[in-house]
Design an enzyme around this catalytic site. Sequence first.
Site, short mmCIF file in Angstrom:
data_model
loop_
_atom_site.label_atom_id
_atom_site.label_comp_id
_atom_site.label_asym_id
_atom_site.label_seq_id
_atom_site.Cartn_x
_atom_site.Cartn_y
_atom_site.Cartn_z
N LYS A 156 0.12 3.86 -2.62
CA LYS A 156 -0.89 4.91 -2.52
C LYS A 156 -0.29 6.31 -2.40
CE LYS A 156 -4.16 1.56 -0.79
NZ LYS A 156 -4.58 0.77 0.37
N SER A 193 0.78 -1.25 0.00
CA SER A 193 0.00 0.00 0.00
C SER A 193 0.81 1.29 0.00
CB SER A 193 -0.95 0.01 1.20
OG SER A 193 -2.04 -0.85 0.97
N SER A 207 -5.71 3.70 4.47
CA SER A 207 -5.26 2.81 3.40
C SER A 207 -6.43 2.15 2.67
CB SER A 207 -4.32 1.73 3.95
OG SER A 207 -3.49 1.23 2.93
#
Length: 379
Positions: free
Chosen positions: A62, A59, A114
């Site tokens: 991101k 993640s 997230s």
Amino acid sequence: MKLANWMAIIVIIQLFISLFPHKSLASISVNAESAILMDQDSGRILYEKNAYSKMRIASITKIMTAIIAIESGKMDEMVTVSEKAVYTEGSSIYLKPKQKIKLRDLVYGLMLRSGNDAAVAIAEYVGGSIEGFVFLMNQKAVEIGMMNTEFSNPHGLDDHENHYSTAYDMAILTRYAMQNEEFRKISATKKYKTEDGQYVWKNKNKLLTSLYKYSTGGKTGYTKRAKRTLVSTATKDHLNLIAVTLNDPDDWNDHMNMFETAFQRFEKVRIKKEGYLDHVKDPLYENKIYIKRDLIYPLTDEEEENVKVHLSLLKPKKEWEKTEKIPEIVGKLVIILHDEKVEEVPIYFDHKRLEKERKSWSETFKDLVSKMTGVSKNG
């Protein structure tokens, strides 16, 4: 502007001694498979371990999704959430089909919680589709120098083989993103409430919320294949740092260890102040060349004994008798650490000073002729 035909005016000022940048914190031990510690302002690598190995990143992907959304200029626009976004697997901010939510709120949900659903909603709105957004991600990666990175989705899930990066590339991305004021604000937010009051999110980044007082933000990540990934930033005494670890079972402690070691050993040193350059004897350049910013670099105490600053200038040409023919940039000032160039800035020429100087000489010459001939310069 490309500079050529450098003249042999090289001023070497011995100020500091240095080691190779990436060996400066060689004594650090981290549990990560891949890691890097970078000075945010200069880009100097203070520590690295397998930093150029291509790996899954989960993640922390991101960060790219967030900066593209921010740069889109659509942060205050309303997004209609699709079913595809809602049913994205993994971490979620629990969006609903056909829900309308401001893009800014989605970016906060993306970075703090997230949310994979937020990532898809952002991608579909900003890029027109997930595929369109992924194109933007890879385009931006090339633009900022992430040469060992490929994105295939906006969230970092293990649904594609060709989704990877390196610790170094992720540091490059974070350094780029941290230049954006809104990104810095979002990344540093501990708790956020959406404008309509529907959501309240606490940041998953424990360094920021509870563990480390110098933390200024970052992004967590985890998938079964990537394991734990973490990007974090920290600031103390004007030293701004970026840490990245990939596949690290003890990432919180490793990041704090890297930060603390760097804060103890490094400080920002102003090697050359912005403004006009002294000790240049060439009559054309004397008192007329300058740099537009301070030359500042992180150095250890040991390195503060011998730095080399090289001044290189273009060789003057005959056509430069006409002031307008002199280039705006006439040289460069370079910092050398242990025979490696680590920083440079262009040297600018002050055309107005030269014009004023030449006008002054012209007036002086006319006065001299007037005194010798007894003729007034006004006729």
